[in-house]
Structure formats: structure tokens, C-alpha cells
Design a protein around this motif. Structure first.
Motif, mmCIF file in Angstrom:
data_model
loop_
_atom_site.group_PDB
_atom_site.id
_atom_site.type_symbol
_atom_site.label_atom_id
_atom_site.label_comp_id
_atom_site.label_asym_id
_atom_site.label_seq_id
_atom_site.Cartn_x
_atom_site.Cartn_y
_atom_site.Cartn_z
ATOM 1 N N GLN A 113 0.829 -1.208 0.000
ATOM 2 C CA GLN A 113 0.000 0.000 0.000
ATOM 3 C C GLN A 113 0.863 1.257 0.000
ATOM 4 O O GLN A 113 0.550 2.240 -0.687
ATOM 5 C CB GLN A 113 -0.912 -0.007 1.236
ATOM 6 C CG GLN A 113 -1.730 -1.266 1.421
ATOM 7 C CD GLN A 113 -2.875 -1.363 0.432
ATOM 8 O OE1 GLN A 113 -3.274 -0.358 -0.132
ATOM 9 N NE2 GLN A 113 -3.377 -2.567 0.213
ATOM 10 N N LEU A 114 1.933 1.222 0.757
ATOM 11 C CA LEU A 114 2.823 2.385 0.812
ATOM 12 C C LEU A 114 3.678 2.495 -0.447
ATOM 13 O O LEU A 114 4.005 3.598 -0.899
ATOM 14 C CB LEU A 114 3.732 2.287 2.050
ATOM 15 C CG LEU A 114 3.014 2.314 3.398
ATOM 16 C CD1 LEU A 114 3.971 1.932 4.509
ATOM 17 C CD2 LEU A 114 2.414 3.695 3.656
ATOM 18 N N GLU A 115 4.049 1.350 -1.022
ATOM 19 C CA GLU A 115 4.878 1.365 -2.232
ATOM 20 C C GLU A 115 4.176 2.001 -3.419
ATOM 21 O O GLU A 115 4.823 2.550 -4.311
ATOM 22 C CB GLU A 115 5.278 -0.069 -2.596
ATOM 23 C CG GLU A 115 6.515 -0.571 -1.888
ATOM 24 C CD GLU A 115 6.878 -1.963 -2.372
ATOM 25 O OE1 GLU A 115 5.953 -2.720 -2.736
ATOM 26 O OE2 GLU A 115 8.065 -2.286 -2.370
ATOM 27 N N ASP A 116 2.846 1.923 -3.462
ATOM 28 C CA ASP A 116 2.114 2.470 -4.603
ATOM 29 C C ASP A 116 2.321 3.969 -4.746
ATOM 30 O O ASP A 116 2.205 4.514 -5.855
ATOM 31 C CB ASP A 116 0.614 2.168 -4.455
ATOM 32 C CG ASP A 116 0.312 0.680 -4.626
ATOM 33 O OD1 ASP A 116 1.163 -0.024 -5.215
ATOM 34 O OD2 ASP A 116 -0.750 0.225 -4.161
ATOM 35 N N TYR A 117 2.627 4.659 -3.671
ATOM 36 C CA TYR A 117 2.854 6.099 -3.720
ATOM 37 C C TYR A 117 4.326 6.450 -3.940
ATOM 38 O O TYR A 117 4.650 7.626 -4.103
ATOM 39 C CB TYR A 117 2.376 6.756 -2.422
ATOM 40 C CG TYR A 117 0.883 6.711 -2.238
ATOM 41 C CD1 TYR A 117 0.057 7.633 -2.878
ATOM 42 C CD2 TYR A 117 0.290 5.734 -1.430
ATOM 43 C CE1 TYR A 117 -1.317 7.587 -2.712
ATOM 44 C CE2 TYR A 117 -1.089 5.692 -1.259
ATOM 45 C CZ TYR A 117 -1.889 6.617 -1.904
ATOM 46 O OH TYR A 117 -3.249 6.572 -1.740
ATOM 47 N N ASP A 118 5.198 5.472 -3.922
ATOM 48 C CA ASP A 118 6.638 5.712 -4.066
ATOM 49 C C ASP A 118 7.040 5.394 -5.503
ATOM 50 O O ASP A 118 7.554 4.314 -5.793
ATOM 51 C CB ASP A 118 7.417 4.855 -3.064
ATOM 52 C CG ASP A 118 8.899 5.156 -3.094
ATOM 53 O OD1 ASP A 118 9.278 6.204 -3.619
ATOM 54 O OD2 ASP A 118 9.680 4.307 -2.606
ATOM 55 N N ARG A 119 6.819 6.339 -6.409
ATOM 56 C CA ARG A 119 7.105 6.106 -7.819
ATOM 57 C C ARG A 119 8.604 6.062 -8.102
ATOM 58 O O ARG A 119 9.061 5.383 -9.017
ATOM 59 C CB ARG A 119 6.448 7.194 -8.674
ATOM 60 C CG ARG A 119 4.931 7.228 -8.548
ATOM 61 C CD ARG A 119 4.314 5.966 -9.084
ATOM 62 N NE ARG A 119 2.862 5.943 -8.979
ATOM 63 C CZ ARG A 119 2.033 6.458 -9.882
ATOM 64 N NH1 ARG A 119 2.538 7.048 -10.953
ATOM 65 N NH2 ARG A 119 0.735 6.410 -9.718
ATOM 66 N N THR A 120 9.386 6.809 -7.353
ATOM 67 C CA THR A 120 10.834 6.904 -7.607
ATOM 68 C C THR A 120 11.648 5.893 -6.814
ATOM 69 O O THR A 120 12.879 5.926 -6.883
ATOM 70 C CB THR A 120 11.325 8.310 -7.264
ATOM 71 O OG1 THR A 120 11.068 8.586 -5.880
ATOM 72 C CG2 THR A 120 10.636 9.353 -8.139
ATOM 73 N N LYS A 121 10.988 5.040 -6.036
ATOM 74 C CA LYS A 121 11.678 4.019 -5.229
ATOM 75 C C LYS A 121 12.715 4.636 -4.294
ATOM 76 O O LYS A 121 13.843 4.153 -4.169
ATOM 77 C CB LYS A 121 12.350 2.971 -6.128
ATOM 78 C CG LYS A 121 11.415 2.318 -7.126
ATOM 79 C CD LYS A 121 10.251 1.636 -6.459
ATOM 80 C CE LYS A 121 9.319 0.987 -7.466
ATOM 81 N NZ LYS A 121 8.103 0.427 -6.837
ATOM 82 N N SER A 122 12.343 5.722 -3.637
ATOM 83 C CA SER A 122 13.258 6.406 -2.723
ATOM 84 C C SER A 122 12.993 6.048 -1.271
ATOM 85 O O SER A 122 13.634 6.608 -0.378
ATOM 86 C CB SER A 122 13.121 7.924 -2.888
ATOM 87 O OG SER A 122 11.812 8.354 -2.548
ATOM 88 N N CYS A 123 12.026 5.156 -1.011
ATOM 89 C CA CYS A 123 11.661 4.722 0.338
ATOM 90 C C CYS A 123 11.030 5.846 1.153
ATOM 91 O O CYS A 123 10.978 5.769 2.387
ATOM 92 C CB CYS A 123 12.863 4.150 1.101
ATOM 93 S SG CYS A 123 13.590 2.716 0.297
ATOM 94 N N HIS A 124 10.562 6.888 0.500
ATOM 95 C CA HIS A 124 9.928 8.014 1.180
ATOM 96 C C HIS A 124 8.632 8.388 0.458
ATOM 97 O O HIS A 124 8.580 8.347 -0.774
ATOM 98 C CB HIS A 124 10.856 9.232 1.237
ATOM 99 C CG HIS A 124 12.015 9.056 2.157
ATOM 100 N ND1 HIS A 124 13.128 8.315 1.806
ATOM 101 C CD2 HIS A 124 12.241 9.515 3.421
ATOM 102 C CE1 HIS A 124 13.981 8.328 2.823
ATOM 103 N NE2 HIS A 124 13.473 9.040 3.797
#
Length: 501
Positions: free
Chosen positions: A353-364
Motif C-alpha cells: 500500500q505504501l509502495e504504490d505512492y513511491d514512484r521513484t523508489k526512494s523509500c519516502h
């Protein structure tokens, strides 16, 4: 090669041969003007003075970046024309922002060679298709004059145009517009290498929820000790021998370099520092003779590898973290335990669920995105103050907008199940394209002032605008070449000067 005795002089034929081997195209008039400037009474060419003038760019007073920037051709504008161009770019920017237009891909379709340049007619066609064409032909001509920088009136630097429509106030350095726009830019988050990750003041009373609307960024600290701690963490993680970066600027190994050399070495570390942070380091290690004592600086950095040093603790302490009281720590621990129990009982997969908002894969992700995920999963804390404590726990990039959800998942789940290492079965070799000017693109200087140049009609009347034959201009271009390609120009003349005169 042409000066065996190293007298500093070569014949005219040898000088022409050496200039031809630099892979820079000069006209006959430009070569002749250089020969006449450095010709001695005995008929030979004093290449020693010529090379000395070129190498001044590497002195302590020289600025290689400014030399490269000044070597590019640019048109002359009056104050009234500058106001027109700035207002025109501001209008284009507003139109693009309102209609959400992606203009750069449209321009890139005409750039088959990836040179960041297209023709004036292609540029006109794109603006006309997007309905961004200026209403007056004279205004469009001013826009063209701003962005032809290759010595002709046919090729437009669309890459620079796309950069300027984001900030039209910055297109003319050291110029203040008479009617400045009041629009402010708000940076969305901080990049991973965007400077210090330390807060200037204590964060125990920081209002995370309301602070993001009141200022763009929490001010960072410029304490040299903070910068050295971040460098120590970098040295530990990447195993960098930082002292070797300074050896090229200290041939005699005296442990001191000039300010320009120190700045250059700090720039090669692939860590972005602000001007205040670099200045604070320079002031700390500056000697009485004006040089920078890099030996002491490197010695302080390398203390992390001493017997008393703890590399793991250095890496952990280099990250920014908020201050908590004992009571707040108890609240955060109990809150995380409650979230962990709820996830375990309901068997919730929170990481996807949180990964879906992390398009740049920056863990933030942003604080609002974090709130949205917890609310959808019914994991939101019952009190707003408790949610604020949770946010303060996981912002570690020097701002109050980005939440480290990677660390959050590690605290409530097994860390080994988060982000497994991925190895592609068929790795593709991505092709690289060099962005910029072709190697044989010719002179980038104009012979006369460009304030009255007719850009529209000139392209049909002659093949090329005449270039300047001023020796100073040629030397500036050679200085830019020497900086970019690291050429030792003096060695080309040794074959023609056997006695090294």
C-alpha cells in the motif's frame, strides 16, 4: 614534438599543425590572428606565452565553470527587450501550468541526434501546435535570439528554453526585472543528495502538521562538525580514500591546496553541499597564507577508522532524527506495538500500500500519503497529537514532508521481508546519448553585435553569420576546451621546437 630543445618557440607550419590536432575547427583568419599576436622578431611563434594564457583558467583566480559558460555565444539585449522576454516566458509558463502541457517531449521528437538543438522552424511548429506562439512576430524573434547559441540563426537550444520557462527570473544573471512576478516555488520534498540532513534548532516542539504550510523548508545547520559527520558516513559506506582527491592539486605533498582546488575536490565526492556549508569548512581549515589545510581535514574524517571509532554508529548518527522526551518515547513505542498487533491480527500487507505512492523508489512518501494509507487500513491513531509523534519519528531527510516508510515497515514487520533484492533475468544494456554540441560544430562567436540581427529573414540570405576573429575570443574557447577535455596544449608544440625556446 616540434620543440626538441624546449625553447618555447616553433615555426608557423608547426603551430598550424598543433592547432589542427586539437579537433577544433578554426577559420584561416582566426589562425592568422593568433600567429600575428604571438609572432616573434625571428619569425617563430612563441607558443609558451600562448599556452600560459590558456592555462590561466587553472589558476586560483580562474573559474572553469564561468569560462565554459562564457564560451557559448549569446545575443545582446536592451533592458526593454529583457523585460519583454521575461514577461513572454512568464506567460508561456502560466499557460503550460494551467493546461498541464508537456512541452519537452514535443521538442525532443525533432531532435534525432540528441544535441539539444532543433531548427527555428521546428521550434515555431511546436509552439503553434500547442497554441503557445507569441502574438507578435517581433516577440517571437526576440525569443529566437535568446536561444540560438551555436553561432548561427538556425538552431535553437530547446533544452535551455525548457529550463527557463520554469524560472524566467533566472534567465538573465545579475539582472532584476522591473516588474517581478510574485509567484513562489514550493519544492516537493528533498532529494536524497540535496544537502544537509541536520536541523538547526531542537525539534522537540516542532509542529509537523501545520509547519509544512508555513514555510518551504526547515533551516539546516551549517556547523562544520555536522558536515564532517556526513562525510565520515560516506567514507564508511563507500570506502572512499578522501585524501587521494587532493593529491592532484598538491604536487609537493605539503598538505595544503588553494580554495578553488578544495572546492573542486569536494565537488568530486558526489555529495551536494550548500555554499554556506562549503564556506564554513573553508573558514575552519584556512591557514594564514590563504591555503586550505586539507591534511587536517582528511585526518579528522579518517578518525572513523581508528580503534576508538564505531563505523556503524557513525552511519546511524548521520541521519536526521527528531528529539523526544521519555514520555513521548513511551507513547511512540505503545503506538507502534498497537499497530503491529492490529496488522498481525488482520493479516494486513501494509508495504504494498505504501509502495504504490513511491514512484521513484526512494523509500519516502509524503505525510499526507502516509495518512491516507493508515486511514484506508483503519490504522490511524485516535488522537492527532499521537499521529504527529509518529510522523516526527520517521522524517529523516531534514524536512517535515517526507516520511521514511521503509523504516516504519521495519519497525512493525520483519525487515528481511521488505524490498527483497531483485536481479533481472535478461539485463538490458541501455544506450547512452551525449547531450550537447557536436565536436565539429564550428565557431560560436558573432563578429558584430546581435541586438539588431534579423533572425527570421537572415537564414535565407546567407549560409552562416560571420564569426569573430578576435584572438581573445579564440583563447576563451580554447580555455573551455582545455577544461572540458583536460588537454595539455603545450605538449603539441614540442615537436616543432627542438631547442625548447
Amino acid at each position: 614534438d616540434f620543440d626538441k630543445l624546449r625553447k618555447g618557440q616553433v615555426g608557423e607550419a608547426g603551430f598550424r599543425t598543433c592547432m589542427g590536432t586539437l579537433n577544433v575547427r578554426f577559420s584561416e583568419e582566426e589562425i592568422t590572428s593568433l600567429i600575428n599576436k604571438y609572432k616573434c622578431t625571428n619569425g617563430l611563434i612563441n607558443y609558451a606565452d600562448f599556452c600560459k594564457n590558456i592555462d590561466t583558467v587553472f589558476s586560483d583566480k580562474g573559474d572553469p565553470t564561468a569560462v565554459i559558460e562564457n564560451s557559448k555565444s549569446s545575443a545582446n539585449f536592451t533592458d526593454a527587450e529583457k523585460d519583454i522576454v521575461i514577461s513572454l516566458l512568464a506567460a508561456i509558463r502560466t499557460e503550460i501550468k494551467n493546461k498541464r502541457i508537456l512541452i519537452k517531449p514535443q521538442l525532443e521528437d525533432y531532435d534525432r541526434t540528441k544535441s539539444c538543438h532543433i531548427t527555428a522552424e521546428q521550434f515555431r511548429r511546436v509552439l503553434k501546435e500547442l497554441k503557445l506562439i507569441p502574438p507578435d512576430e517581433s516577440m517571437f524573434q526576440l525569443l529566437l535570439r535568446k536561444y540560438f547559441d551555436k553561432g548561427n540563426v538556425r538552431e535553437i537550444n530547446y533544452f535551455k528554453f525548457c529550463a527557463d520557462i520554469d524560472r524566467p527570473e533566472d534567465i538573465f544573471p545579475q539582472y532584476v526585472p522591473k516588474n517581478p512576478s510574485q509567484e513562489e516555488r514550493y519544492l516537493q520534498g528533498q532529494l536524497r543528495d540535496a544537502g544537509s540532513t541536520y536541523f538547526q534548532t531542537a525539534t522537540s516542539g516542532l509542529d509537523v502538521i501545520n509547519n509544512r504550510f508555513m514555510q518551504k523548508r526547515v533551516e539546516t545547520s551549517n556547523n562544520p562538525s555536522d558536515i564532517e559527520e556526513r562525510l565520515q558516513a560516506l567514507v564508511v559506506m563507500k570506502r572512499v580514500r578522501i585524501e587521494e582527491f587532493f593529491f592532484d592539486f598538491d604536487k609537493l605533498r605539503k598538505g595544503q591546496v588553494g580554495e578553488a582546488g578544495f572546492r573542486t575536490c569536494m565537488g568530486t565526492l558526489n555529495v551536494r553541499f550548500s555554499e554556506e556549508e562549503i564556506t564554513s569548512l573553508i573558514n575552519k581549515y584556512k591557514c594564514t597564507n590563504g591555503l586550505i589545510n586539507y591534511a587536517d581535514f582528511c585526518k579528522n574524517i579518517d578518525t572513523v577508522f581508528s580503534d576508538k571509532g564505531d563505523p556503524t554508529a557513525v552511519i546511524e548518527n548521520s541521519k536526521s532524527s527528531a528529539n523526544f522526551t521519555d514520555a513521548e518515547k513511551d507513547i511512540v513505542i505503545s503506538l507502534l506495538a498497537a499497530i503491529r498487533t492490529e496488522i498481525k491480527n488482520k493479516r494486513i500487507l501494509i508495504k504494498p500500500q505504501l509502495e504504490d505512492y513511491d514512484r521513484t523508489k526512494s523509500c519516502h512518501i509524503t505525510a499526507e500519503q502516509f495518512r491516507r494509507v493508515l486511514k484506508e487500513l483503519k490504522l490511524i491513531p485516535p488522537d492527532e497529537s499521537m499521529f504527529q509523534l509518529l510522523l516526527r519519528k520517521y522524517f529523516d531527510k531534514g524536512n517535515v514532508r517526507e516520511i521514511n516508510y521503509f523504516k516504519f515497515c521495519a519497525d512493525i514487520d520483519r525487515p528481511e521481508d521488505i524490498f527483497p533484492q531483485y536481479v533481472p533475468k535478461n539485463p538490458s544494456q541501455e544506450e547512452r546519448y551525449l547531450q550537447g554540441q557536436l565536436r565539429d560544430a564550428g565557431s560560436t562567436y558573432f563578429q558584430t553585435a546581435t541586438s539588431g540581427l534579423d533572425v527570421i529573414n537572415n537564414r535565407f540570405m546567407q549560409k552562416r553569420v560571420e564569426t569573430s576573429n578576435n584572438p581573445s575570443d579564440i583563447e576563451e574557447r580554447l580555455q573551455a576546451l582545455v577544461v572540458m577535455k583536460r588537454v595539455r596544449i603545450e605538449e603539441f608544440f614540442f615537436d616543432f621546437d627542438k631547442l625548447r625556446k
